[in-house]
Scaffold this motif. Structure first.
Motif, PDB file in Angstrom:
ATOM      1  N   ALA A 146       0.824  -1.209   0.000  1.00 54.51           N
ATOM      2  CA  ALA A 146       0.000   0.000   0.000  1.00 54.51           C
ATOM      3  C   ALA A 146       0.856   1.256   0.000  1.00 54.51           C
ATOM      4  O   ALA A 146       0.574   2.227  -0.720  1.00 54.51           O
ATOM      5  N   LEU A 147       1.920   1.251   0.800  1.00 52.90           N
ATOM      6  CA  LEU A 147       2.824   2.398   0.811  1.00 52.90           C
ATOM      7  C   LEU A 147       3.531   2.555  -0.533  1.00 52.90           C
ATOM      8  O   LEU A 147       3.810   3.675  -0.977  1.00 52.90           O
TER       9      LEU A 147
ATOM     10  N   ILE B 297       2.283   1.949  -3.439  1.00 54.65           N
ATOM     11  CA  ILE B 297       1.369   2.621  -4.359  1.00 54.65           C
ATOM     12  C   ILE B 297       1.363   4.125  -4.115  1.00 54.65           C
ATOM     13  O   ILE B 297       1.341   4.925  -5.050  1.00 54.65           O
ATOM     14  N   LEU B 298       1.421   4.515  -2.844  1.00 52.08           N
ATOM     15  CA  LEU B 298       1.409   5.943  -2.508  1.00 52.08           C
ATOM     16  C   LEU B 298       2.700   6.636  -2.932  1.00 52.08           C
ATOM     17  O   LEU B 298       2.675   7.788  -3.386  1.00 52.08           O
ATOM     18  N   PHE B 299       3.816   5.953  -2.804  1.00 58.11           N
ATOM     19  CA  PHE B 299       5.116   6.562  -3.106  1.00 58.11           C
ATOM     20  C   PHE B 299       5.741   5.923  -4.346  1.00 58.11           C
ATOM     21  O   PHE B 299       6.954   5.767  -4.419  1.00 58.11           O
ATOM     22  N   ARG B 300       4.910   5.586  -5.311  1.00 61.63           N
ATOM     23  CA  ARG B 300       5.412   4.886  -6.488  1.00 61.63           C
ATOM     24  C   ARG B 300       6.386   5.731  -7.302  1.00 61.63           C
ATOM     25  O   ARG B 300       7.324   5.201  -7.895  1.00 61.63           O
ATOM     26  N   SER B 301       6.185   7.054  -7.346  1.00 61.76           N
ATOM     27  CA  SER B 301       7.111   7.888  -8.113  1.00 61.76           C
ATOM     28  C   SER B 301       8.509   7.851  -7.515  1.00 61.76           C
ATOM     29  O   SER B 301       9.514   7.783  -8.242  1.00 61.76           O
TER      30      SER B 301
END
Length: 223
Positions: A45-46, A48-52
């Motif tokens: 989940a993290l 996905i949030l910090f994928r960049s």
């Protein structure tokens, strides 16, 4: 920490796979298994949030095109496949022969690949179809033996994990078909530890050998 600082992506991926395998399948601890599954879900989940940020880290400061081609590995694989089509039976010879074959089929100018960046393709380029089959058999035999004997103890689990590491690494570069290097030497020792120790540690055969054989006991023959 060394893997993180060196940004060796294939080795980092292998290390994460081994951690998950041990915690979920080989540790035998229920709490560790559940904790690993929950932690993996949270990290996903993290991610996905910090994928960049993760993509920037994985790309090592390069552009998306470099990441999509796995640092030009897919282009090298294409050149290797084209070379294989020309000489699929005998190949081009080891080290220099394979390197020259890749150079002749390489259409880019920014660098020349020293090898096929894949164990099985490089074996195919070097020694033809027989060498490629031999490489597949070596990895397949080692992995099959490792999984078959992993339940016997931590030493067998350790050898199996080393072989999994080498197998993942083989997808991005050769371990034993290019030149004899330190990883190649460790691969050889790991293979011997897995395959050579399987027969010795077989509980079924040890049990069978411990049984007395009827024909080995002298029989008294009556008149």
């Amino acid at each position: 920490m060394t893997l993180v600082l060196a940004r060796t992506r294939i080795e980092q991926l292998s290390f994460l796979i081994l951690i998950l395998l041990y915690a979920i399948f080989f540790s035998g601890k229920f709490v560790l298994r559940i904790g690993t599954i929950i932690s993996t879900a949270v990290l996903a989940a993290l991610g996905i949030l910090f994928r960049s940020t993760i993509i920037e880290y994985v790309s090592r400061g390069q552009n998306a095109n470099s990441l999509a081609t796995l640092n030009d590995r897919t282009r090298v694989w294409q050149s290797a496949i084209e070379a294989i089509r020309d000489r699929p039976v005998l190949g081009y010879g080891y080290v220099v022969g394979a390197k020259n074959a890749l150079r002749d089929h390489w259409i880019y100018t920014h660098w020349i690949p020293p090898h096929a960046h894949n164990e099985y393709l490089h074996a195919f380029v070097s020694g033809g179809i027989l060498a490629a089959i031999l490489a597949l058999c070596i990895y397949g035999l080692a992995l099959w033996t490792g999984f078959r004997t992993a339940y016997r103890g931590l030493y067998q689990v350790f050898f199996l994990f080393l072989m999994i590491l080498f197998t993942v690494r083989s997808l991005g570069g050769p371990n034993l078909t290019y030149i004899y290097t330190r990883p190649g030497a460790i691969f050889l020792l790991t293979f011997i530890g897995l395959v050579g120790g399987a027969e010795k540690l077989s509980p079924r055969k040890l049990k069978k050998r411990s049984r007395p054989l009827s024909h080995s006991v002298p029989q008294e023959v009556g008149a």
